[in-house]
Design an enzyme around this catalytic site. Structure first.
Site, short mmCIF file in Angstrom:
data_model
loop_
_atom_site.label_atom_id
_atom_site.label_comp_id
_atom_site.label_asym_id
_atom_site.label_seq_id
_atom_site.Cartn_x
_atom_site.Cartn_y
_atom_site.Cartn_z
N SER A 258 -52.72 30.87 116.23
CA SER A 258 -51.73 31.03 117.29
C SER A 258 -50.44 31.53 116.67
CB SER A 258 -51.47 29.69 117.98
OG SER A 258 -50.32 29.74 118.80
N TYR B 108 -49.50 20.87 116.81
CA TYR B 108 -50.24 22.10 117.12
C TYR B 108 -49.83 23.22 116.16
CZ TYR B 108 -52.08 25.99 119.94
OH TYR B 108 -52.75 27.11 120.38
#
Length: 255
Positions: A143, A156
């Protein structure tokens, strides 16, 4: 031009988190390009929907790869289906969005085990199968949260940054075994996970305002890049992380 350079005919691929969003798009893309796929997901009903579209070259496995038992099930399924493995896509991921000081130890373990430990251990388990084929590929779906700060939560971001570094390490370590390792780093993509926050119009407008292309990406934008990185045409590319982000990560000040 040799068209086979741009196809995945005869390739055998594992895609984790393969029933929804980006994972589902990757499964569709691989099959369209001639690959045989083992799609792994936790919910059998989601995998059944894949079977409604693909009558050939699709295998499915119900397994939770955040657990050791689930990862062992993937290894067993690969060994029962095939004599080797060409492609492993570590796509499965999850998130809990909250301020860093508020995370519990259980939440930390949940995100870490799902996003990072699953990929690390599947790479270990399936390494011998990828080595056998002589031209293996590993793709990590990371990501932009692993490349820069975004408001998705620190855990995350940590897992995605770690996958980016793991991509580099394995690319160098396993090149001698004929295994290429690359990653894709999406920005906001129109998936069920992203829709949870994009339904807030103010937030969605802020995301688009920071994206030079002024739009949210689609799962197919990511699956096309993943497929390319696994093709013979990409045979000299390894250790790279490709941002699929509409220009977000290179956006400075554009008045």
């Amino acid at each position: 031009m040799n068209d086979s350079r741009w196809l995945l005919t005869g390739k055998k691929a594992v895609v984790t988190g393969g029933s929804k969003g980006i994972g589902e798009a990757i499964v569709d893309e691989f099959i369209a390009l001639g690959a045989e796929v083992l799609a792994v997901a936790r919910k059998p009903e989601d995998l059944e929907k894949l079977h409604e579209r693909h009558s050939k070259r699709l295998n499915t496995l119900v397994a939770d790869v955040s657990t050791q038992n689930g990862r062992q099930k993937v290894l067993q399924a690969v060994q029962e289906l095939w004599t080797d493995l060409d492609i492993l896509v570590n796509n499965v991921g999850t998130n809990i969005r909250k301020p860093t000081a508020e995370y519990s130890e259980e939440e930390y373990d949940f995100v870490m085990n799902t996003n990072l430990r699953s990929a690390f251990n599947l790479n270990q388990l399936l390494y011998p199968e990828l080595k056998k084929c002589g031209q293996g590929n590993i793709i990590h779906v990371t990501s932009v949260a692993g490349l820069t700060h975004v408001r998705t939560g620190s855990i995350y971001g940590m897992t995605k940054a770690a996958l980016t570094q793991l991509t580099k390490n394995l690319a160098a370590e396993w090149a001698q075994d004929g295994i290429r390792v690359n990653a894709v780093a999406p920005w906001y993509i129109n998936t069920p996970l992203a829709q949870a926050v994009l339904q807030n119009k103010e937030y969605a407008d802020a995301v688009i305002s920071r994206t030079p292309m002024q739009k949210i990406g689609n799962p197919e934008d990511v699956s096309a890049a993943v497929a390319f990185l696994c093709m013979p045409a990409a045979a000299y590319i390894t250790g790279q992380t490709l941002a699929i982000d509409g220009g977000f990560t290179i956006n400075g000040f554009q008045p």
